[in-house]
Design a protein around this motif. Structure first.
Motif, PDB file in Angstrom:
ATOM      1  N   LEU A 201      47.633  24.131  59.030  1.00  0.00           N
ATOM      2  CA  LEU A 201      46.812  23.166  59.399  1.00  0.00           C
ATOM      3  C   LEU A 201      46.359  23.509  60.541  1.00  0.00           C
ATOM      4  CD1 LEU A 201      49.186  19.968  59.057  1.00  0.00           C
ATOM      5  CD2 LEU A 201      47.363  20.752  57.163  1.00  0.00           C
ATOM      6  N   GLY A 202      44.942  23.062  60.768  1.00  0.00           N
ATOM      7  CA  GLY A 202      44.258  23.072  62.077  1.00  0.00           C
ATOM      8  C   GLY A 202      43.992  21.683  62.401  1.00  0.00           C
ATOM      9  N   LYS A 203      43.389  21.701  63.730  1.00  0.00           N
ATOM     10  CA  LYS A 203      42.940  20.331  63.886  1.00  0.00           C
ATOM     11  C   LYS A 203      41.859  19.687  63.125  1.00  0.00           C
ATOM     12  CE  LYS A 203      42.566  19.048  68.276  1.00  0.00           C
ATOM     13  NZ  LYS A 203      42.140  18.951  69.708  1.00  0.00           N
ATOM     14  N   GLY A 204      42.047  18.467  62.651  1.00  0.00           N
ATOM     15  CA  GLY A 204      40.890  17.906  62.110  1.00  0.00           C
ATOM     16  C   GLY A 204      41.595  17.332  60.583  1.00  0.00           C
ATOM     17  N   GLY A 205      40.645  17.449  59.660  1.00  0.00           N
ATOM     18  CA  GLY A 205      41.088  16.927  58.335  1.00  0.00           C
ATOM     19  C   GLY A 205      42.013  17.944  57.608  1.00  0.00           C
ATOM     20  N   THR A 206      43.066  17.203  56.937  1.00  0.00           N
ATOM     21  CA  THR A 206      44.107  17.871  56.236  1.00  0.00           C
ATOM     22  C   THR A 206      43.952  18.112  54.457  1.00  0.00           C
ATOM     23  OG1 THR A 206      45.257  15.910  56.041  1.00  0.00           O
ATOM     24  CG2 THR A 206      45.636  17.388  57.898  1.00  0.00           C
ATOM     25  N   GLY A 207      42.942  17.188  53.940  1.00  0.00           N
ATOM     26  CA  GLY A 207      42.967  16.872  52.657  1.00  0.00           C
ATOM     27  C   GLY A 207      44.240  16.394  51.933  1.00  0.00           C
ATOM     28  N   VAL A 208      44.964  15.699  52.951  1.00  0.00           N
ATOM     29  CA  VAL A 208      46.395  15.423  52.436  1.00  0.00           C
ATOM     30  C   VAL A 208      46.285  14.253  51.039  1.00  0.00           C
ATOM     31  CG1 VAL A 208      46.378  13.268  53.614  1.00  0.00           C
ATOM     32  CG2 VAL A 208      48.503  14.113  52.764  1.00  0.00           C
TER      33      VAL A 208
ATOM     34  N   ALA B 288      40.421  23.388  46.282  1.00  0.00           N
ATOM     35  CA  ALA B 288      40.098  21.654  46.327  1.00  0.00           C
ATOM     36  C   ALA B 288      40.322  20.996  47.398  1.00  0.00           C
ATOM     37  CB  ALA B 288      40.575  21.267  44.960  1.00  0.00           C
ATOM     38  N   THR B 289      41.518  21.317  48.137  1.00  0.00           N
ATOM     39  CA  THR B 289      41.900  20.589  49.144  1.00  0.00           C
ATOM     40  C   THR B 289      40.999  21.144  50.463  1.00  0.00           C
ATOM     41  OG1 THR B 289      44.019  20.799  48.471  1.00  0.00           O
ATOM     42  CG2 THR B 289      43.966  20.328  50.801  1.00  0.00           C
ATOM     43  N   ASN B 290      40.713  22.212  50.609  1.00  0.00           N
ATOM     44  CA  ASN B 290      39.702  22.824  51.338  1.00  0.00           C
ATOM     45  C   ASN B 290      38.347  22.126  51.456  1.00  0.00           C
ATOM     46  OD1 ASN B 290      41.525  24.345  52.896  1.00  0.00           O
ATOM     47  ND2 ASN B 290      40.896  26.122  51.951  1.00  0.00           N
ATOM     48  N   TRP B 291      37.939  21.947  50.408  1.00  0.00           N
ATOM     49  CA  TRP B 291      36.765  21.177  49.890  1.00  0.00           C
ATOM     50  C   TRP B 291      36.684  19.587  50.345  1.00  0.00           C
ATOM     51  CZ3 TRP B 291      35.730  16.897  46.711  1.00  0.00           C
ATOM     52  CH2 TRP B 291      34.237  16.717  46.367  1.00  0.00           C
ATOM     53  N   ALA B 292      38.123  19.194  50.247  1.00  0.00           N
ATOM     54  CA  ALA B 292      38.249  17.726  50.613  1.00  0.00           C
ATOM     55  C   ALA B 292      37.909  17.771  52.162  1.00  0.00           C
ATOM     56  CB  ALA B 292      39.462  16.982  50.065  1.00  0.00           C
ATOM     57  N   ARG B 293      38.693  18.785  52.904  1.00  0.00           N
ATOM     58  CA  ARG B 293      38.848  18.836  54.318  1.00  0.00           C
ATOM     59  C   ARG B 293      37.447  18.782  54.900  1.00  0.00           C
ATOM     60  NH1 ARG B 293      43.261  23.585  55.183  1.00  0.00           N
ATOM     61  NH2 ARG B 293      43.421  23.076  57.169  1.00  0.00           N
ATOM     62  N   ASP B 294      36.594  19.695  54.356  1.00  0.00           N
ATOM     63  CA  ASP B 294      34.966  19.839  54.697  1.00  0.00           C
ATOM     64  C   ASP B 294      34.643  18.538  54.608  1.00  0.00           C
ATOM     65  OD1 ASP B 294      34.796  22.671  55.143  1.00  0.00           O
ATOM     66  OD2 ASP B 294      34.019  23.139  53.264  1.00  0.00           O
ATOM     67  N   LEU B 295      34.565  17.459  53.551  1.00  0.00           N
ATOM     68  CA  LEU B 295      34.311  16.277  53.425  1.00  0.00           C
ATOM     69  C   LEU B 295      34.553  15.469  54.486  1.00  0.00           C
ATOM     70  CD1 LEU B 295      34.174  15.276  49.843  1.00  0.00           C
ATOM     71  CD2 LEU B 295      32.184  15.866  51.118  1.00  0.00           C
ATOM     72  N   VAL B 296      35.854  15.404  55.107  1.00  0.00           N
ATOM     73  CA  VAL B 296      36.496  14.745  55.950  1.00  0.00           C
ATOM     74  C   VAL B 296      36.075  15.169  57.585  1.00  0.00           C
ATOM     75  CG1 VAL B 296      38.738  14.016  57.222  1.00  0.00           C
ATOM     76  CG2 VAL B 296      38.453  14.436  54.611  1.00  0.00           C
ATOM     77  N   ASN B 297      35.794  16.509  57.531  1.00  0.00           N
ATOM     78  CA  ASN B 297      35.573  17.026  58.996  1.00  0.00           C
ATOM     79  C   ASN B 297      33.901  16.826  59.233  1.00  0.00           C
ATOM     80  OD1 ASN B 297      38.025  17.690  59.919  1.00  0.00           O
ATOM     81  ND2 ASN B 297      37.886  19.874  58.609  1.00  0.00           N
ATOM     82  N   GLU B 298      33.109  16.758  58.179  1.00  0.00           N
ATOM     83  CA  GLU B 298      31.730  16.459  58.594  1.00  0.00           C
ATOM     84  C   GLU B 298      31.437  15.387  59.247  1.00  0.00           C
ATOM     85  OE1 GLU B 298      29.041  18.134  58.162  1.00  0.00           O
ATOM     86  OE2 GLU B 298      29.425  19.593  56.120  1.00  0.00           O
ATOM     87  N   PRO B 299      30.373  15.431  60.149  1.00  0.00           N
ATOM     88  CA  PRO B 299      30.083  14.166  61.021  1.00  0.00           C
ATOM     89  C   PRO B 299      29.569  12.982  60.063  1.00  0.00           C
ATOM     90  CG  PRO B 299      28.326  15.868  61.277  1.00  0.00           C
ATOM     91  CD  PRO B 299      29.631  16.447  60.639  1.00  0.00           C
TER      92      PRO B 299
ATOM     93  N   LEU C 121      38.527  12.779  44.894  1.00  0.00           N
ATOM     94  CA  LEU C 121      37.471  13.682  44.349  1.00  0.00           C
ATOM     95  C   LEU C 121      37.867  15.023  44.232  1.00  0.00           C
ATOM     96  CD1 LEU C 121      34.288  12.463  46.204  1.00  0.00           C
ATOM     97  CD2 LEU C 121      34.953  12.031  43.828  1.00  0.00           C
ATOM     98  N   GLY C 122      38.674  15.714  45.313  1.00  0.00           N
ATOM     99  CA  GLY C 122      39.256  17.019  45.257  1.00  0.00           C
ATOM    100  C   GLY C 122      40.193  17.103  44.271  1.00  0.00           C
ATOM    101  N   ALA C 123      41.030  16.175  43.844  1.00  0.00           N
ATOM    102  CA  ALA C 123      42.050  16.264  43.183  1.00  0.00           C
ATOM    103  C   ALA C 123      41.316  16.159  41.637  1.00  0.00           C
ATOM    104  CB  ALA C 123      43.073  15.032  43.131  1.00  0.00           C
ATOM    105  N   MET C 124      40.363  15.543  41.351  1.00  0.00           N
ATOM    106  CA  MET C 124      39.448  15.464  40.116  1.00  0.00           C
ATOM    107  C   MET C 124      38.960  16.890  39.783  1.00  0.00           C
ATOM    108  SD  MET C 124      39.943  12.561  38.785  1.00  0.00           S
ATOM    109  CE  MET C 124      38.525  12.496  37.348  1.00  0.00           C
ATOM    110  N   ARG C 125      38.720  17.709  40.695  1.00  0.00           N
ATOM    111  CA  ARG C 125      38.067  19.126  40.541  1.00  0.00           C
ATOM    112  C   ARG C 125      39.214  19.868  39.899  1.00  0.00           C
ATOM    113  NH1 ARG C 125      34.784  21.997  45.181  1.00  0.00           N
ATOM    114  NH2 ARG C 125      36.336  23.687  44.380  1.00  0.00           N
ATOM    115  N   VAL C 126      40.431  19.662  40.150  1.00  0.00           N
ATOM    116  CA  VAL C 126      41.527  20.512  39.496  1.00  0.00           C
ATOM    117  C   VAL C 126      41.866  20.115  38.318  1.00  0.00           C
ATOM    118  CG1 VAL C 126      43.722  21.417  39.981  1.00  0.00           C
ATOM    119  CG2 VAL C 126      42.205  20.985  41.752  1.00  0.00           C
ATOM    120  N   ILE C 127      41.961  18.378  38.240  1.00  0.00           N
ATOM    121  CA  ILE C 127      42.384  17.685  36.917  1.00  0.00           C
ATOM    122  C   ILE C 127      41.601  18.265  35.795  1.00  0.00           C
ATOM    123  CG2 ILE C 127      42.608  15.410  36.140  1.00  0.00           C
ATOM    124  CD1 ILE C 127      43.553  14.610  38.686  1.00  0.00           C
ATOM    125  N   ALA C 128      40.284  18.491  36.221  1.00  0.00           N
ATOM    126  CA  ALA C 128      39.144  18.679  34.889  1.00  0.00           C
ATOM    127  C   ALA C 128      39.638  19.979  34.361  1.00  0.00           C
ATOM    128  CB  ALA C 128      37.700  18.605  35.557  1.00  0.00           C
TER     129      ALA C 128
END
Length: 527
Positions: A483-490, A185-196, A303-310
């Motif tokens: 962590l890599g450079k870019g979104g963290t999903g914090v 879920a965190t990596n999914w959130a990172r994708d959203l943040v990293n998208e242009p 939204l990432g957290a809601m994936r897990v909470i469900a």
């Protein structure tokens, strides 16, 4: 990745890479069993070589050696954890992230990980799995070279070796499953943040939320401008009016199937979702604008957290509220000097169009409060002032309800996300005083993050509330651990942990309040 447990010595397990985390000083005369077994197979050469290279188990140290047929594994990787006295699971999570990056560099498919002996074995196991999953993350969707490497070997199999004397239980399996779900879920959130920003605009963010909700089996409502107008969200509309991309109001609802639990007061999560922030007419400098595609990181975390909470199915509802738009300069943009009317009826003088996030959040939070939540937590990349105060890796936490604040901070500590409480002081309130409206949206430079929190506080009433300013930690400026450079999903891990702990507390209180069963009358039972 596929995870399994192995019994016996890790040094005897088959795999391409054997990973052995070590505390400082464990390379001496009495190494732990995991290292002793590997060193014996190497006829003492492993420790000798590591010592010669200066490896002592200090934090962030690593040492790789080819096995040359001495082990079932092709290589062995030693990871430094630092002092055992200062250990917490985040240390191991970061180290596991380094292991995943090393595995990627070596094009390893199968890894054996020796889980170190610690006071909390379950927390350490979760840290290992989360670190491996988060460390393996890469965002290279738009690189031509990534297409060429599509078929290159990737880490797909992990064999976990528990400390000697620890037998695997169902709890270990559950810990791995939870850790994997949280990391994904965190990596999914990172994708959203990293998208242009030309890909993730308000409509695309809403679609991502809809896809997530459908997959998770939870309710979602996405509304457009007409509904936002009907709800009289004047601040939200003011920010959105400069962009050609239409605003979206997103409401995600998890509701327990148990009728009694469904009546419990919900937890409300609010995420800032400015999919691109130019600053509006108070235009940002180019260097400050380049990363403003990440100004929706709060909504991605929610939204990432809601994936897990469900999947966790807590015994109370959890609602996510998101107002998404762009902050753009145009002939229709809102202006410095404008006065906007919020959903609550409070009027706001605009002194800086680049202080837009608090305007959208204010309207969305007041709407969330109408759903009568037990607690409201908002996540927002809100102020550069918080980055100046706390840097790139620490979240600023604001709120004046001590119990809720302590619960969130404890959840963050357990999740490995560092937060620091900052004041919401009435002494700063004069900074938001307006001569022509109820308040200004931006005050003086000093205490900027406190001023923003004070603005938000106007829209939550007496509801216990915590504001998390993630402006620094939402993006990592460099590689560090997992962590890599870019979104963290914090924020994903903290929100999930907060809900887990709240669920445990509620289930415990219900068990305590349940009346004792009455003994059956008579001394005979029916056959």
């Amino acid at each position: 990745m596929n995870y399994s447990f192995i019994s016996g010595e890790a040094a005897r397990a088959s795999g391409e890479l054997l990973v052995i985390p070590l505390f400082e000083g464990e390379t001496g005369d009495k190494p732990p069993a995991s290292l002793a077994g590997a060193d014996t197979a190497f006829e003492g050469r492993l420790l000798t070589a590591a010592t010669q290279e200066g490896f002592k188990g200090k934090g962030e140290q690593s040492f790789v050696m080819h096995a040359h047929g001495k082990l079932e594994a092709e290589r062995v990787l030693l990871l430094g954890l630092g002092s055992r006295n200062k250990y917490n699971p985040e240390v191991l999570r970061l180290a596991a992230g380094r292991a995943a990056k090393t595995a990627q560099r070596l094009k390893v498919r199968t890894l054996v990980f020796s889980v170190p002996e610690t006071q909390d074995a379950i927390a350490s196991l979760r840290a290992v799995v989360e670190g491996l999953e988060l460390g393996a993350y890469r965002f290279e969707r738009y690189k031509s070279s990534a297409k060429e490497e599509k078929n290159a070997p990737k880490l797909t199999t992990v064999r976990l070796a528990l400390p000697g004397g620890v037998d695997k239980t169902k709890e270990h399996d559950q810990a791995v499953a939870l850790a994997q779900r949280v990391a994904e879920a965190t990596n999914w959130a990172r994708d959203l943040v990293n998208e242009p920003p030309n890909v993730v605009n308000p409509e695309a963010l809403a679609r991502a939320a809809q896809d997530m909700a459908k997959e998770a089996g939870i309710k979602i409502t996405v509304s457009g401008r007409k509904e936002i107008e009907r709800l009289k969200m004047g601040m939200f509309l003011g920010v959105a009016q400069g962009s050609i991309n239409e605003p979206k109001l997103i409401h995600v609802e998890y509701t327990p199937k148990n009728a009694k639990h469904a009546k419990n007061a919900p937890v409300a999560l609010v995420g800032k979702a400015i999919t691109f922030d130019s600053g509006g007419l108070s235009l940002k400098p180019s260097d400050s604008m380049i990363e403003m595609k990440t100004d929706m990181a709060g909504s991605a975390a929610v939204l990432g957290a809601m994936r897990v909470i469900a999947a966790l199915k807590p015994p109370f509802p959890v609602h996510a509220f998101i107002g998404s738009c762009e902050n753009m300069p145009s002939g229709t943009s809102y202006r410095p000097g404008d006065i906007l009317t919020s959903r609550l009826g409070k009027t706001v003088e605009i002194t800086n169009t680049d202080a837009e996030g608090r305007l959208v959040l204010g309207d969305v939070m007041s709407w969330a409060i109408e759903h009568k939540p037990a607690v409201l937590i908002d996540l927002a990349t809100l102020t550069g002032a918080c980055v100046i105060a706390l840097g790139n890796y620490i979240v600023g936490a604001f709120g004046d309800h001590d119990g809720t604040m302590n619960d969130v901070l404890e959840a963050a500590r357990a999740a490995g996300e560092e937060m620091w409480r900052l004041p919401v002081s009435e002494l700063q309130k004069d900074a938001l005083r307006s001569e022509v409206a109820d308040m200004k949206n931006s005050g003086e430079r000093w205490g900027g993050s406190i001023n923003a929190a004070l603005f938000l506080k106007e829209f939550v009433g007496d509801t216990p509330w915590v504001h998390l300013d993630i402006a620094g930690p939402s993006v990592s400026p460099k590689e560090r651990g997992y962590l890599g450079k870019g979104g963290t999903g914090v924020g994903v891990r903290t929100l999930v942990e907060y809900v887990r702990r709240r669920a445990t507390q509620l289930e415990g209180s219900e068990a305590t309040e349940a009346p004792a069963s009455k003994p059956a009358r008579g001394g005979k039972s029916k056959a």
